[in-house]
Write a protein that holds these residues in place. Structure first.
Motif, PDB file in Angstrom:
ATOM      1  N   LYS A   1      -7.782   4.974  13.958  1.00 36.35           N
ATOM      2  CA  LYS A   1      -8.374   5.264  12.651  1.00 36.35           C
ATOM      3  C   LYS A   1      -7.315   5.274  11.554  1.00 36.35           C
ATOM      4  O   LYS A   1      -7.534   4.738  10.456  1.00 36.35           O
ATOM      5  CB  LYS A   1      -9.094   6.612  12.690  1.00 36.35           C
ATOM      6  CG  LYS A   1     -10.404   6.602  13.449  1.00 36.35           C
ATOM      7  CD  LYS A   1     -11.085   7.964  13.381  1.00 36.35           C
ATOM      8  CE  LYS A   1     -12.428   7.959  14.078  1.00 36.35           C
ATOM      9  NZ  LYS A   1     -13.097   9.287  14.022  1.00 36.35           N
ATOM     10  N   THR A   2      -6.168   5.899  11.843  1.00 32.52           N
ATOM     11  CA  THR A   2      -5.112   6.002  10.832  1.00 32.52           C
ATOM     12  C   THR A   2      -4.531   4.645  10.504  1.00 32.52           C
ATOM     13  O   THR A   2      -4.305   4.324   9.328  1.00 32.52           O
ATOM     14  CB  THR A   2      -3.998   6.949  11.330  1.00 32.52           C
ATOM     15  OG1 THR A   2      -4.561   8.219  11.644  1.00 32.52           O
ATOM     16  CG2 THR A   2      -2.931   7.133  10.262  1.00 32.52           C
ATOM     17  N   ILE A   3      -4.279   3.834  11.523  1.00 30.33           N
ATOM     18  CA  ILE A   3      -3.741   2.492  11.278  1.00 30.33           C
ATOM     19  C   ILE A   3      -4.746   1.660  10.485  1.00 30.33           C
ATOM     20  O   ILE A   3      -4.380   0.927   9.562  1.00 30.33           O
ATOM     21  CB  ILE A   3      -3.394   1.802  12.608  1.00 30.33           C
ATOM     22  CG1 ILE A   3      -2.179   2.485  13.233  1.00 30.33           C
ATOM     23  CG2 ILE A   3      -3.104   0.321  12.383  1.00 30.33           C
ATOM     24  CD1 ILE A   3      -1.761   1.911  14.566  1.00 30.33           C
ATOM     25  N   ARG A   4      -6.016   1.784  10.845  1.00 29.73           N
ATOM     26  CA  ARG A   4      -7.050   1.067  10.084  1.00 29.73           C
ATOM     27  C   ARG A   4      -7.006   1.477   8.615  1.00 29.73           C
ATOM     28  O   ARG A   4      -7.118   0.637   7.715  1.00 29.73           O
ATOM     29  CB  ARG A   4      -8.431   1.372  10.676  1.00 29.73           C
ATOM     30  CG  ARG A   4      -9.575   0.763   9.896  1.00 29.73           C
ATOM     31  CD  ARG A   4     -10.917   1.150  10.516  1.00 29.73           C
ATOM     32  NE  ARG A   4     -12.022   0.627   9.751  1.00 29.73           N
ATOM     33  CZ  ARG A   4     -12.561   1.218   8.691  1.00 29.73           C
ATOM     34  NH1 ARG A   4     -12.083   2.385   8.279  1.00 29.73           N
ATOM     35  NH2 ARG A   4     -13.572   0.668   8.045  1.00 29.73           N
ATOM     36  N   GLN A   5      -6.838   2.764   8.360  1.00 26.82           N
ATOM     37  CA  GLN A   5      -6.773   3.265   6.990  1.00 26.82           C
ATOM     38  C   GLN A   5      -5.585   2.654   6.240  1.00 26.82           C
ATOM     39  O   GLN A   5      -5.718   2.218   5.086  1.00 26.82           O
ATOM     40  CB  GLN A   5      -6.644   4.784   7.018  1.00 26.82           C
ATOM     41  CG  GLN A   5      -6.489   5.426   5.641  1.00 26.82           C
ATOM     42  CD  GLN A   5      -6.280   6.930   5.731  1.00 26.82           C
ATOM     43  OE1 GLN A   5      -6.433   7.527   6.801  1.00 26.82           O
ATOM     44  NE2 GLN A   5      -5.911   7.536   4.629  1.00 26.82           N
ATOM     45  N   HIS A   6      -4.428   2.585   6.893  1.00 23.86           N
ATOM     46  CA  HIS A   6      -3.242   2.022   6.247  1.00 23.86           C
ATOM     47  C   HIS A   6      -3.400   0.520   6.000  1.00 23.86           C
ATOM     48  O   HIS A   6      -2.964   0.007   4.956  1.00 23.86           O
ATOM     49  CB  HIS A   6      -2.008   2.272   7.104  1.00 23.86           C
ATOM     50  CG  HIS A   6      -1.643   3.722   7.208  1.00 23.86           C
ATOM     51  ND1 HIS A   6      -1.777   4.605   6.157  1.00 23.86           N
ATOM     52  CD2 HIS A   6      -1.145   4.453   8.241  1.00 23.86           C
ATOM     53  CE1 HIS A   6      -1.387   5.806   6.530  1.00 23.86           C
ATOM     54  NE2 HIS A   6      -1.004   5.746   7.798  1.00 23.86           N
ATOM     55  N   LEU A   7      -4.018  -0.181   6.938  1.00 25.54           N
ATOM     56  CA  LEU A   7      -4.217  -1.619   6.756  1.00 25.54           C
ATOM     57  C   LEU A   7      -5.251  -1.902   5.665  1.00 25.54           C
ATOM     58  O   LEU A   7      -5.136  -2.898   4.942  1.00 25.54           O
ATOM     59  CB  LEU A   7      -4.649  -2.257   8.082  1.00 25.54           C
ATOM     60  CG  LEU A   7      -3.607  -2.204   9.210  1.00 25.54           C
ATOM     61  CD1 LEU A   7      -4.122  -2.940  10.446  1.00 25.54           C
ATOM     62  CD2 LEU A   7      -2.274  -2.787   8.763  1.00 25.54           C
ATOM     63  N   CYS A   8      -6.242  -1.035   5.551  1.00 23.01           N
ATOM     64  CA  CYS A   8      -7.195  -1.173   4.442  1.00 23.01           C
ATOM     65  C   CYS A   8      -6.482  -0.964   3.103  1.00 23.01           C
ATOM     66  O   CYS A   8      -6.798  -1.630   2.107  1.00 23.01           O
ATOM     67  CB  CYS A   8      -8.333  -0.160   4.601  1.00 23.01           C
ATOM     68  SG  CYS A   8      -9.529  -0.569   5.886  1.00 23.01           S
ATOM     69  N   ARG A   9      -5.534  -0.049   3.096  1.00 27.00           N
ATOM     70  CA  ARG A   9      -4.741   0.164   1.885  1.00 27.00           C
ATOM     71  C   ARG A   9      -3.944  -1.087   1.549  1.00 27.00           C
ATOM     72  O   ARG A   9      -3.808  -1.455   0.383  1.00 27.00           O
ATOM     73  CB  ARG A   9      -3.795   1.355   2.097  1.00 27.00           C
ATOM     74  CG  ARG A   9      -2.932   1.690   0.876  1.00 27.00           C
ATOM     75  CD  ARG A   9      -3.777   1.992  -0.340  1.00 27.00           C
ATOM     76  NE  ARG A   9      -2.978   2.308  -1.494  1.00 27.00           N
ATOM     77  CZ  ARG A   9      -3.421   2.272  -2.749  1.00 27.00           C
ATOM     78  NH1 ARG A   9      -4.693   1.919  -2.993  1.00 27.00           N
ATOM     79  NH2 ARG A   9      -2.632   2.580  -3.753  1.00 27.00           N
ATOM     80  N   TYR A  10      -3.437  -1.770   2.582  1.00 24.24           N
ATOM     81  CA  TYR A  10      -2.717  -3.025   2.365  1.00 24.24           C
ATOM     82  C   TYR A  10      -3.601  -4.066   1.691  1.00 24.24           C
ATOM     83  O   TYR A  10      -3.203  -4.703   0.713  1.00 24.24           O
ATOM     84  CB  TYR A  10      -2.207  -3.562   3.705  1.00 24.24           C
ATOM     85  CG  TYR A  10      -1.752  -5.000   3.645  1.00 24.24           C
ATOM     86  CD1 TYR A  10      -0.470  -5.330   3.222  1.00 24.24           C
ATOM     87  CD2 TYR A  10      -2.615  -6.033   4.002  1.00 24.24           C
ATOM     88  CE1 TYR A  10      -0.056  -6.647   3.155  1.00 24.24           C
ATOM     89  CE2 TYR A  10      -2.217  -7.353   3.934  1.00 24.24           C
ATOM     90  CZ  TYR A  10      -0.926  -7.659   3.511  1.00 24.24           C
ATOM     91  OH  TYR A  10      -0.532  -8.975   3.434  1.00 24.24           O
ATOM     92  N   THR A  11      -4.813  -4.248   2.218  1.00 18.97           N
ATOM     93  CA  THR A  11      -5.699  -5.263   1.641  1.00 18.97           C
ATOM     94  C   THR A  11      -6.089  -4.899   0.204  1.00 18.97           C
ATOM     95  O   THR A  11      -6.221  -5.791  -0.649  1.00 18.97           O
ATOM     96  CB  THR A  11      -6.962  -5.417   2.498  1.00 18.97           C
ATOM     97  OG1 THR A  11      -7.655  -4.158   2.591  1.00 18.97           O
ATOM     98  CG2 THR A  11      -6.611  -5.888   3.890  1.00 18.97           C
ATOM     99  N   MET A  12      -6.268  -3.610  -0.066  1.00 19.41           N
ATOM    100  CA  MET A  12      -6.612  -3.197  -1.416  1.00 19.41           C
ATOM    101  C   MET A  12      -5.468  -3.484  -2.383  1.00 19.41           C
ATOM    102  O   MET A  12      -5.676  -3.998  -3.493  1.00 19.41           O
ATOM    103  CB  MET A  12      -6.959  -1.711  -1.450  1.00 19.41           C
ATOM    104  CG  MET A  12      -7.491  -1.241  -2.809  1.00 19.41           C
ATOM    105  SD  MET A  12      -7.964   0.504  -2.816  1.00 19.41           S
ATOM    106  CE  MET A  12      -6.333   1.245  -2.836  1.00 19.41           C
TER     107      MET A  12
END
Length: 306
Positions: A247-258
């Motif tokens: 979940k945390t990695i997904r959150q950080h990668l979503c931040r990357y795409t944003m």
């Protein structure tokens, strides 16, 4: 991650036959000591079920580290790109262009400098909001894994020692029962006070051996229950850590795409002034401005008089 039930099997509780029985106790399965293990295809060695879970955690830790390294390389590319854009914006090529076209050209070069700044900010945010959190994720990982591993290992060792004690007590009971059988057979052949005394001793020792076996099995079952409870607790905790990691990695990668989308948006906005000036480029106006600046056409050719 695999289900908790699939990561280990519960060692069965065991109980001996009656200590007074003349047959050896066979209540303890010799496979009990490997019920938490997973054999390799050749069967030459085994990996503990809990070790499978730990390896999953270690693999996840390594993968998130590699993700951070990937983002680090992305940051380097952005920094180098920003540096090259800023450098290109200062190149004096076509600096002599004049008029409305010259204004559009100058704005295009300025947009490179602005775009360079956008990409530089993007690289900084990638470092602080993506790379750094990935590297610091679960800082106490090794400490936590060591704690779980030690707890389970100690309980496994205790379980194994209890198993060995049960096997030893079982063998002792078997020997005592055989001795009792031999002396009973001797009594049938020859009746004597000495034989009766020996039988009483053999029966007492057989009973004591049976009691000792029951005591060892009880201790084994207690150790097995503690091991099982710790396996359930630790496995559920590892499962939770894995879920949190994903979940945390997904959150950080979503931040990357944003952040990447924001960069594109800002880069696009840099082109709007350029587009506006390009629409305003007027060849006739440029020719008029040039004529006015250089005062051409002020003196017209005249006919010569003879």
């Amino acid at each position: 991650m695999c289900d908790i039930e699939g990561s280990f099997q519960k060692a069965p509780c065991v109980s001996p036959k009656s200590p007074g029985s003349t047959s050896p106790t066979r209540g303890l399965n010799k496979e009990t000591k490997v019920t938490t293990d997973k054999k390799d295809p050749q069967g030459a060695s085994c990996i503990t079920g809990f070790e499978v879970l730990l390896q999953k955690q270690l693999k996840g830790k390594q993968l998130q580290k590699e993700m951070a390294e990937f983002i680090r390389e992305r940051i380097k590319i952005e920094e180098e790109y920003a540096k090259n854009l800023a450098k290109l914006s200062q190149v004096p090529l076509a600096a002599g262009e004049e008029g409305t076209l010259g204004e559009a050209w100058s704005q295009l070069k300025r947009s490179l400098a602005d775009e360079a700044e956008v990409h530089l900010r993007f690289s900084c945010k990638l470092h602080s909001e993506v790379e750094k959190p990935l590297l610091s994720l679960r800082d106490n990982f090794k400490k936590d894994m060591k704690k779980y591993d030690q707890n389970i290992s100690e309980l496994r060792k205790q379980l194994l020692s209890r198993y060995v004690a049960v096997e030893k007590a079982r063998k002792a009971l078997t020997d005592r029962q055989k001795d009792l059988e031999v002396k009973t057979q001797q009594l049938e052949v020859k009746l004597s006070n000495k034989t009766e005394v020996d039988i009483k001793k053999a029966r007492r020792k057989s009973t004591q051996a049976g009691d000792e076996l029951m005591r060892c099995i009880d201790l084994y079952n207690q150790a097995q229950c503690r091991w099982f409870e710790e396996m359930v607790t630790s496995s559920m905790e590892l499962e939770k850590l894995e879920v949190d990691r994903v979940k945390t990695i997904r959150q950080h990668l979503c931040r990357y795409t944003m952040l990447r989308r924001e960069t594109d948006m800002f880069s696009q906005s840099m082109l709007e002034p350029v587009d506006q000036l390009l629409k305003s480029v007027d060849p006739a106006r440029d020719r008029q401005l040039w004529v006015m600046e250089h005062m051409t056409g002020q003196i017209r050719p005249v006919d010569l008089d003879l």
